[in-house]
Scaffold this motif. Structure first.
Motif, PDB file in Angstrom:
ATOM      1  N   TYR A 236       0.849  -1.191   0.000  1.00 11.55           N
ATOM      2  CA  TYR A 236       0.000   0.000   0.000  1.00 11.55           C
ATOM      3  C   TYR A 236       0.883   1.239   0.000  1.00 11.55           C
ATOM      4  O   TYR A 236       1.844   1.332   0.754  1.00 11.55           O
ATOM      5  CB  TYR A 236      -0.912   0.002   1.233  1.00 11.55           C
ATOM      6  CG  TYR A 236      -1.697   1.286   1.350  1.00 11.55           C
ATOM      7  CD1 TYR A 236      -2.742   1.570   0.477  1.00 11.55           C
ATOM      8  CD2 TYR A 236      -1.373   2.249   2.323  1.00 11.55           C
ATOM      9  CE1 TYR A 236      -3.444   2.760   0.564  1.00 11.55           C
ATOM     10  CE2 TYR A 236      -2.073   3.442   2.422  1.00 11.55           C
ATOM     11  CZ  TYR A 236      -3.112   3.698   1.531  1.00 11.55           C
ATOM     12  OH  TYR A 236      -3.798   4.879   1.616  1.00 11.55           O
ATOM     13  N   ASP A 237       0.573   2.169  -0.896  1.00 19.53           N
ATOM     14  CA  ASP A 237       1.300   3.436  -0.995  1.00 19.53           C
ATOM     15  C   ASP A 237       0.240   4.521  -1.178  1.00 19.53           C
ATOM     16  O   ASP A 237      -0.425   4.579  -2.213  1.00 19.53           O
ATOM     17  CB  ASP A 237       2.259   3.359  -2.196  1.00 19.53           C
ATOM     18  CG  ASP A 237       3.042   4.652  -2.424  1.00 19.53           C
ATOM     19  OD1 ASP A 237       2.472   5.754  -2.233  1.00 19.53           O
ATOM     20  OD2 ASP A 237       4.221   4.557  -2.811  1.00 19.53           O
ATOM     21  N   ALA A 238       0.096   5.365  -0.156  1.00 23.04           N
ATOM     22  CA  ALA A 238      -0.991   6.353  -0.156  1.00 23.04           C
ATOM     23  C   ALA A 238      -0.903   7.299  -1.356  1.00 23.04           C
ATOM     24  O   ALA A 238      -1.938   7.643  -1.957  1.00 23.04           O
ATOM     25  CB  ALA A 238      -0.975   7.145   1.148  1.00 23.04           C
ATOM     26  N   ALA A 239       0.320   7.705  -1.711  1.00 23.92           N
ATOM     27  CA  ALA A 239       0.456   8.671  -2.814  1.00 23.92           C
ATOM     28  C   ALA A 239       0.084   8.037  -4.157  1.00 23.92           C
ATOM     29  O   ALA A 239      -0.620   8.649  -4.972  1.00 23.92           O
ATOM     30  CB  ALA A 239       1.891   9.209  -2.869  1.00 23.92           C
ATOM     31  N   VAL A 240       0.552   6.813  -4.368  1.00 21.86           N
ATOM     32  CA  VAL A 240       0.228   6.122  -5.625  1.00 21.86           C
ATOM     33  C   VAL A 240      -1.271   5.801  -5.678  1.00 21.86           C
ATOM     34  O   VAL A 240      -1.923   5.959  -6.727  1.00 21.86           O
ATOM     35  CB  VAL A 240       1.075   4.835  -5.788  1.00 21.86           C
ATOM     36  CG1 VAL A 240       0.630   4.034  -7.011  1.00 21.86           C
ATOM     37  CG2 VAL A 240       2.560   5.182  -5.890  1.00 21.86           C
ATOM     38  N   ALA A 241      -1.823   5.382  -4.557  1.00 21.71           N
ATOM     39  CA  ALA A 241      -3.259   5.068  -4.508  1.00 21.71           C
ATOM     40  C   ALA A 241      -4.087   6.316  -4.802  1.00 21.71           C
ATOM     41  O   ALA A 241      -5.081   6.265  -5.539  1.00 21.71           O
ATOM     42  CB  ALA A 241      -3.631   4.484  -3.140  1.00 21.71           C
ATOM     43  N   THR A 242      -3.653   7.439  -4.245  1.00 17.52           N
ATOM     44  CA  THR A 242      -4.369   8.697  -4.494  1.00 17.52           C
ATOM     45  C   THR A 242      -4.291   9.068  -5.968  1.00 17.52           C
ATOM     46  O   THR A 242      -5.296   9.465  -6.576  1.00 17.52           O
ATOM     47  CB  THR A 242      -3.762   9.829  -3.626  1.00 17.52           C
ATOM     48  OG1 THR A 242      -3.907   9.471  -2.253  1.00 17.52           O
ATOM     49  CG2 THR A 242      -4.455  11.156  -3.881  1.00 17.52           C
ATOM     50  N   GLU A 243      -3.102   8.914  -6.547  1.00 14.29           N
ATOM     51  CA  GLU A 243      -2.956   9.245  -7.971  1.00 14.29           C
ATOM     52  C   GLU A 243      -3.863   8.361  -8.831  1.00 14.29           C
ATOM     53  O   GLU A 243      -4.581   8.858  -9.714  1.00 14.29           O
ATOM     54  CB  GLU A 243      -1.497   9.068  -8.411  1.00 14.29           C
ATOM     55  CG  GLU A 243      -1.285   9.403  -9.876  1.00 14.29           C
ATOM     56  CD  GLU A 243       0.156   9.174 -10.315  1.00 14.29           C
ATOM     57  OE1 GLU A 243       1.017  10.000  -9.969  1.00 14.29           O
ATOM     58  OE2 GLU A 243       0.410   8.164 -10.992  1.00 14.29           O
ATOM     59  N   ALA A 244      -3.851   7.066  -8.560  1.00 13.89           N
ATOM     60  CA  ALA A 244      -4.683   6.145  -9.354  1.00 13.89           C
ATOM     61  C   ALA A 244      -6.167   6.460  -9.185  1.00 13.89           C
ATOM     62  O   ALA A 244      -6.934   6.436 -10.159  1.00 13.89           O
ATOM     63  CB  ALA A 244      -4.387   4.700  -8.950  1.00 13.89           C
ATOM     64  N   ALA A 245      -6.567   6.770  -7.960  1.00 12.34           N
ATOM     65  CA  ALA A 245      -7.986   7.085  -7.711  1.00 12.34           C
ATOM     66  C   ALA A 245      -8.372   8.388  -8.409  1.00 12.34           C
ATOM     67  O   ALA A 245      -9.459   8.491  -8.988  1.00 12.34           O
ATOM     68  CB  ALA A 245      -8.246   7.174  -6.209  1.00 12.34           C
TER      69      ALA A 245
ATOM     70  N   LEU B 202     -14.214   6.511  -3.388  1.00  9.97           N
ATOM     71  CA  LEU B 202     -12.864   5.931  -3.495  1.00  9.97           C
ATOM     72  C   LEU B 202     -11.765   6.981  -3.310  1.00  9.97           C
ATOM     73  O   LEU B 202     -10.757   6.716  -2.645  1.00  9.97           O
ATOM     74  CB  LEU B 202     -12.720   5.257  -4.875  1.00  9.97           C
ATOM     75  CG  LEU B 202     -11.315   4.816  -5.300  1.00  9.97           C
ATOM     76  CD1 LEU B 202     -10.867   3.601  -4.491  1.00  9.97           C
ATOM     77  CD2 LEU B 202     -11.290   4.490  -6.800  1.00  9.97           C
ATOM     78  N   VAL B 203     -11.968   8.168  -3.884  1.00  3.40           N
ATOM     79  CA  VAL B 203     -10.888   9.169  -3.898  1.00  3.40           C
ATOM     80  C   VAL B 203     -10.352   9.489  -2.494  1.00  3.40           C
ATOM     81  O   VAL B 203      -9.149   9.350  -2.265  1.00  3.40           O
ATOM     82  CB  VAL B 203     -11.307  10.434  -4.688  1.00  3.40           C
ATOM     83  CG1 VAL B 203     -10.331  11.583  -4.467  1.00  3.40           C
ATOM     84  CG2 VAL B 203     -11.393  10.105  -6.183  1.00  3.40           C
ATOM     85  N   PRO B 204     -11.201   9.863  -1.522  1.00  2.00           N
ATOM     86  CA  PRO B 204     -10.638  10.140  -0.198  1.00  2.00           C
ATOM     87  C   PRO B 204     -10.145   8.870   0.511  1.00  2.00           C
ATOM     88  O   PRO B 204      -9.154   8.916   1.242  1.00  2.00           O
ATOM     89  CB  PRO B 204     -11.806  10.779   0.572  1.00  2.00           C
ATOM     90  CG  PRO B 204     -13.038  10.356  -0.160  1.00  2.00           C
ATOM     91  CD  PRO B 204     -12.647  10.160  -1.586  1.00  2.00           C
ATOM     92  N   ALA B 205     -10.815   7.753   0.279  1.00  5.58           N
ATOM     93  CA  ALA B 205     -10.442   6.506   0.968  1.00  5.58           C
ATOM     94  C   ALA B 205      -9.077   5.995   0.509  1.00  5.58           C
ATOM     95  O   ALA B 205      -8.301   5.461   1.310  1.00  5.58           O
ATOM     96  CB  ALA B 205     -11.511   5.434   0.716  1.00  5.58           C
ATOM     97  N   ALA B 206      -8.775   6.177  -0.782  1.00  2.68           N
ATOM     98  CA  ALA B 206      -7.543   5.617  -1.349  1.00  2.68           C
ATOM     99  C   ALA B 206      -6.299   6.118  -0.626  1.00  2.68           C
ATOM    100  O   ALA B 206      -5.366   5.356  -0.372  1.00  2.68           O
ATOM    101  CB  ALA B 206      -7.460   5.945  -2.838  1.00  2.68           C
TER     102      ALA B 206
END
Ligand code: HEC
Length: 160
Positions: free
Chosen positions: A61-70, A126-130
């Motif tokens: 899990y990587d918060a920055a990458v997850a945020t970008e993908a979302a 999804l966007v805030p949760a990612a």
């Protein structure tokens, strides 16, 4: 001699017609729109794949990458699509680029827009949760996947 010449010209002409029919089939009037919507879906799939791999713990899990993908998925899910689905660009009409859009999309329009709205709603959560945590991401992924499937079940043909 003249007769033979005429005959061969006719043969040549029909061969040319056959070639141009093939050219039309390979380059249909809606192919750009079909390609554009398929590229949009590929972008959904690429970004959802990154999030899915994190949710399943196949990648860290990587918060920055997850945020970008979302955020990418959100941008793609909010594309204006009014020009991507011209009448006749379904999978049953001859001459179109290969596609899996069922004619029922146009026959029941605007019913499909409810499915597109369901995706937007799921992606908004999804966007805030990612970026929050792995737990939060895992909590919302099911709804996003279900919104993809919900539309595919009704409006996308099976792969041949
Ligand atoms: C509103 C309906 C709808 C929603 C929501 C939807 N899809 Fe689709 N999808 C379709 C249709 C219809 C096609 C077939 C389009 C075509 O072949 O022109 C398609 C095609 C695709 C394709 C194949 C694209 C190609 O290159 O041929 C992929 C991959 C895909 N969708 C992934 C997804 C993912 C992932 C989601 C959710 C994040 C999603 N779709 C949400 C309707 C939808």
């Amino acid at each position: 001699m003249t007769k033979l010449k005429l005959f061969s010209i006719a043969g040549f002409t029909s061969a040319m017609l056959a070639i141009s029919a093939v050219a039309i089939a390979a380059n249909g009037p809606h192919d750009k729109a079909i390609k554009a919507r398929q590229a949009m879906f590929q972008s959904y799939s690429f970004n959802l794949g990154i999030l899915g791999a994190m949710a399943k713990e196949d990648r860290p899990y990587d918060a920055a990458v997850a945020t970008e993908a979302a955020n990418n998925l959100s941008a793609a899910a909010n594309f204006g699509q009014s020009q991507m689905w011209p009448q006749g660009s379904d999978n049953a009409t001859e001459g179109n680029a290969t596609n899996r859009a069922l004619p029922v999309i146009w026959e029941t329009f605007p019913a499909i827009t409810e499915k597109a709205e369901a995706l937007k709603t799921a992606v908004a959560a999804l966007v805030p949760a990612a970026g929050e945590s792995l737990d939060a991401l895992q909590g919302v992924m099911g709804d996003v996947g279900a919104s993809c499937k919900g539309c595919h079940d009704d409006y996308r043909a099976e792969k041949k």
